[in-house]
Scaffold this motif. Structure first.
Motif, PDB file in Angstrom:
ATOM      1  N   LEU A  70       0.849  -1.189   0.000  1.00 56.09           N
ATOM      2  CA  LEU A  70       0.000   0.000   0.000  1.00 56.09           C
ATOM      3  C   LEU A  70       0.885   1.240   0.000  1.00 56.09           C
ATOM      4  CD1 LEU A  70      -2.900   1.249   0.270  1.00 56.09           C
ATOM      5  CD2 LEU A  70      -2.405   1.424   2.716  1.00 56.09           C
ATOM      6  N   GLN A  72       1.493   5.471  -0.511  1.00 52.96           N
ATOM      7  CA  GLN A  72       0.749   6.681  -0.184  1.00 52.96           C
ATOM      8  C   GLN A  72      -0.047   7.148  -1.403  1.00 52.96           C
ATOM      9  OE1 GLN A  72       3.152   9.655   1.753  1.00 52.96           O
ATOM     10  NE2 GLN A  72       3.644   8.317   3.462  1.00 52.96           N
ATOM     11  N   SER A  74      -2.364   5.786  -4.199  1.00 55.52           N
ATOM     12  CA  SER A  74      -3.186   4.567  -4.194  1.00 55.52           C
ATOM     13  C   SER A  74      -2.879   3.585  -5.321  1.00 55.52           C
ATOM     14  CB  SER A  74      -4.667   4.944  -4.244  1.00 55.52           C
ATOM     15  OG  SER A  74      -4.996   5.504  -5.503  1.00 55.52           O
ATOM     16  N   THR A 172      -7.837   5.950  -0.715  1.00 57.20           N
ATOM     17  CA  THR A 172      -6.883   5.248   0.153  1.00 57.20           C
ATOM     18  C   THR A 172      -7.522   3.991   0.741  1.00 57.20           C
ATOM     19  OG1 THR A 172      -5.768   7.311   0.734  1.00 57.20           O
ATOM     20  CG2 THR A 172      -5.439   5.456   2.221  1.00 57.20           C
ATOM     21  N   ARG A 173      -8.759   4.115   1.197  1.00 60.05           N
ATOM     22  CA  ARG A 173      -9.453   2.968   1.790  1.00 60.05           C
ATOM     23  C   ARG A 173      -9.704   1.868   0.758  1.00 60.05           C
ATOM     24  NH1 ARG A 173     -14.575   4.402   3.530  1.00 60.05           N
ATOM     25  NH2 ARG A 173     -14.450   6.602   3.063  1.00 60.05           N
ATOM     26  N   LEU A 176      -6.497   0.000   0.043  1.00 56.72           N
ATOM     27  CA  LEU A 176      -6.212  -0.923   1.147  1.00 56.72           C
ATOM     28  C   LEU A 176      -7.129  -2.144   1.075  1.00 56.72           C
ATOM     29  CD1 LEU A 176      -4.739  -1.602   3.745  1.00 56.72           C
ATOM     30  CD2 LEU A 176      -6.321  -0.113   4.992  1.00 56.72           C
ATOM     31  N   LEU A 189       2.641  -1.706   4.412  1.00 57.40           N
ATOM     32  CA  LEU A 189       1.615  -0.670   4.531  1.00 57.40           C
ATOM     33  C   LEU A 189       2.243   0.669   4.900  1.00 57.40           C
ATOM     34  CD1 LEU A 189      -1.047  -2.717   6.562  1.00 57.40           C
ATOM     35  CD2 LEU A 189      -0.850  -2.482   4.082  1.00 57.40           C
ATOM     36  N   GLU A 191       1.309   4.218   5.955  1.00 54.33           N
ATOM     37  CA  GLU A 191       0.263   5.066   6.530  1.00 54.33           C
ATOM     38  C   GLU A 191      -1.155   4.584   6.158  1.00 54.33           C
ATOM     39  OE1 GLU A 191       0.651   7.142   8.765  1.00 54.33           O
ATOM     40  OE2 GLU A 191       2.719   7.837   8.655  1.00 54.33           O
ATOM     41  N   PRO A 192      -1.517   3.360   6.526  1.00 52.85           N
ATOM     42  CA  PRO A 192      -2.833   2.831   6.128  1.00 52.85           C
ATOM     43  C   PRO A 192      -4.005   3.458   6.861  1.00 52.85           C
ATOM     44  CG  PRO A 192      -1.772   1.309   7.622  1.00 52.85           C
ATOM     45  CD  PRO A 192      -0.763   2.395   7.336  1.00 52.85           C
ATOM     46  N   THR A 193      -3.756   4.131   7.993  1.00 57.80           N
ATOM     47  CA  THR A 193      -4.878   4.647   8.787  1.00 57.80           C
ATOM     48  C   THR A 193      -5.264   6.071   8.422  1.00 57.80           C
ATOM     49  OG1 THR A 193      -3.424   5.423  10.579  1.00 57.80           O
ATOM     50  CG2 THR A 193      -4.233   3.162  10.721  1.00 57.80           C
ATOM     51  N   ILE A 217       4.733  -2.143   8.737  1.00 50.62           N
ATOM     52  CA  ILE A 217       3.811  -1.021   8.624  1.00 50.62           C
ATOM     53  C   ILE A 217       4.458   0.294   9.071  1.00 50.62           C
ATOM     54  CG2 ILE A 217       2.881  -1.623  10.893  1.00 50.62           C
ATOM     55  CD1 ILE A 217       0.202  -0.544  10.011  1.00 50.62           C
ATOM     56  N   SER A 219       3.503   3.874  10.285  1.00 48.96           N
ATOM     57  CA  SER A 219       2.320   4.564  10.801  1.00 48.96           C
ATOM     58  C   SER A 219       2.732   5.598  11.836  1.00 48.96           C
ATOM     59  CB  SER A 219       1.342   3.564  11.425  1.00 48.96           C
ATOM     60  OG  SER A 219       0.195   4.230  11.911  1.00 48.96           O
TER      61      SER A 219
END
Length: 542
Positions: A70, A72, A74, A172-173, A176, A189, A191-193, A217, A219
């Motif tokens: 994932l 940044q 998409s 982004t969602r 993911l 991943l 910054e998946p949140t 990840i 984050s």
């Protein structure tokens, strides 16, 4: 073994970005990758994914390991619909399904009645492909996609919506969701949140907790890291250090390690000084020269501890007020806000009533799109509500932090952007504040348009500090800040004696700072006493 890195190094134009990075991931591992902005975290993920070459070292990937990355950005196909983009994960299965339909059509041809050998051949091929199709979950494609889209917050969005019409957060969602659907052995991943509301964050955490593969990840979401990872890998000054445990345990371990190293270094320096003093006093004396020479050999064999490096320079913040406000800061009564869509007026919010008092630390929460930022604009008189009352108390001065930094002029230099807002303040004072936010020397002449998201955030915070307001309204203040800048901001806000109203999806921030939660829905606002964890616990009980 899923992944092993041995001595990975990378430089740009002769400047080292990564030096001797060594780490290993097994199936089921969850590792958080942290470091200040620009430390090389995204560079490392790109190297692992094969998108970027490295200068030195070796990368070993387990046989047949499938990687999901994932970025940044998409990487979605903008002209596709949501459903067709998700179907792209199952290209091989869909191809076999098409072959099965073709074989079924062949088996139904009347001519095969007189050709039993050919019929048997087709049946055999069909049986083999049908078994494989079933084992690979071919009949579960549609429910899998629907479950994933619902979990990632697309339950109310039509499946035939074009991706180009989605917001940045929705893209982004969706990216993911697509990666998770593919169920890779290794998830990378970045910054998946970002852009996820609480409900989707909780769903994602629960999904990843039981994920069968390994996860690496990046984050800045400390709550997410605490809930998910078992190891932290920090990149600092181009080098990597691994810590066991989640983010909170890393903070504690790093502080203890630093204290221990400083103590060992200090003790060794004292020991070396004593040995050097003894050698100097006795080397020329006939009676003790031999002892001094032995001591010198001992000193040469000492494995010297490097002096612990000072902490990286971080922004310094302190929010002061010119004067206190009246005890009653804000009264909102029966607020209603609507907006026009294709000449039709639609109500966004109604029945919104609440109060703010001096010293309150209030968080405004609610799902994405419910109208939190719109409500803030109404409070700031930037938009006119349809009805209701917004009454600010006596002596209130408001400082507003906009997550988009839309008030910053891209053509201004950093110095001019801040100084022009406070022309009566002497230049030296402005430069001092900018220095506290890591803008030193020629940095103050950079154009705002050339700054990163984190740098723009620091400019906006510098202006907020100089304002000396007694009410701070903050819209996603920790967005774009690295982990360490977030900690500094939180400590400064904890010492702020005025009133705080913030919109934030940063649950760590809310736990640390919020004393009251305002949950916004289209039809009302509900007040909860306590921080984010108190709010969750109350909802579970109810």
């Amino acid at each position: 073994m899923i992944l092993q890195l041995n001595g990975i190094s990378k430089s740009y134009l002769g400047d080292p970005i990564l030096s001797n990075i060594t780490l290993k991931l097994e199936r089921g591992d969850r590792m958080g990758l942290i470091g200040v902005n620009g430390a090389g975290k995204s560079t490392l993920l790109k190297i692992i994914a094969g998108d970027l070459p490295y200068d030195q070292g070796e990368i070993f990937m387990g046989k047949g390991v499938k990687v999901g990355y994932l970025k940044q950005d998409s990487g979605l196909q903008m002209e596709q619909t949501i459903w067709s983009e998700m179907l792209g994960v199952f290209t091989e299965l869909l191809k076999v399904e098409q072959e099965l339909r073709e074989l079924e059509a062949q088996m139904s041809e009347p001519s095969l009645v007189h050709n039993p050998d050919k019929f048997e051949q087709i049946m055999t091929r069909y049986a083999g492909k049908a078994d494989w199709f079933t084992q690979q979950g071919g009949y579960d494609i549609e429910p899998k996609i629907k479950s994933m889209l619902n979990g990632m917050g697309f339950g109310d969005i039509p499946n035939d919506t074009l991706i180009k019409k989605l917001s940045g957060g929705q893209k982004t969602r969706l990216a993911l969701a697509k990666i998770l659907l593919a169920q890779p052995d290794l998830l990378l991943l970045d910054e998946p949140t970002n852009h996820l509301d609480f409900e989707t964050l909780n769903w994602l955490e629960n999904y990843l907790r039981v994920y069968q593969g390994a996860i690496l990840i990046i984050s800045h979401d400390r709550y997410f890291l605490d809930a998910l990872v078992h190891e932290i890998y920090e990149i600092e000054r181009t080098k990597g250090t691994k810590y066991s445990g989640n983010y909170s345990q890393y903070v504690e371990s790093k502080a203890k390690n630093r204290q221990l190293l400083e103590k060992k270094y200090s003790m060794q320096q004292q020991q070396i000084a004593k040995m050097e003093d003894y050698i100097q006093r006795n080397i020329a004396m006939a009676t003790s020269s031999r002892s001094a020479k032995n001591k010198r050999k001992q000193l040469e064999r000492v494995e010297r501890i490097d002096q612990p490096q000072k902490d990286l320079k971080h922004a310094q913040m302190a929010f002061a007020m010119d004067k206190k406000s009246h005890k009653e800061v804000l009264k909102v009564r029966d607020l209603e806000i609507s907006f026009k869509v294709e000449n039709i007026q639609k109500t966004l919010l109604r029945n919104i009533s609440f109060d703010l008092y001096r010293g309150d630390r209030v968080a405004l929460i609610g799902p994405n799109g419910v109208g939190k930022s719109t409500l803030i604009k109404a409070l700031l008189k930037e938009i006119e509500p349809d009805s209701g009352v917004v009454a600010w108390g006596h002596g209130v001065t408001i400082g507003y932090y906009d997550q988009e930094q839309a008030t910053l002029d891209p053509d201004n230099s950093v110095l001019h952007e801040v100084w022009s807002a406070f022309p009566t303040i002497e230049e030296a004072r402005v430069r001092t504040v900018l220095g506290n936010f890591l803008f030193t020397g020629e940095d103050v002449f950079k154009k705002v348009s050339s700054l990163s998201g984190g740098e723009k955030a620091r400019v906006a915070l510098a202006k907020l500090i100089l304002q000396k307001a007694n009410v701070l309204i903050l819209d996603e203040p920790t967005n774009h800040l690295d982990l360490f800048s977030k900690e500094v901001l939180e400590e400064a806000l904890l010492k702020f004696e005025g009133t705080l109203l913030s919109i934030s999806h940063d649950r760590y921030f809310l736990n640390k700072l919020a004393g009251k939660m305002l949950e916004l829905t289209p039809s009302n606002v509900t007040v909860f006493q306590g921080n984010y964890d108190d709010y969750v616990l109350r909802n579970i009980r109810n």
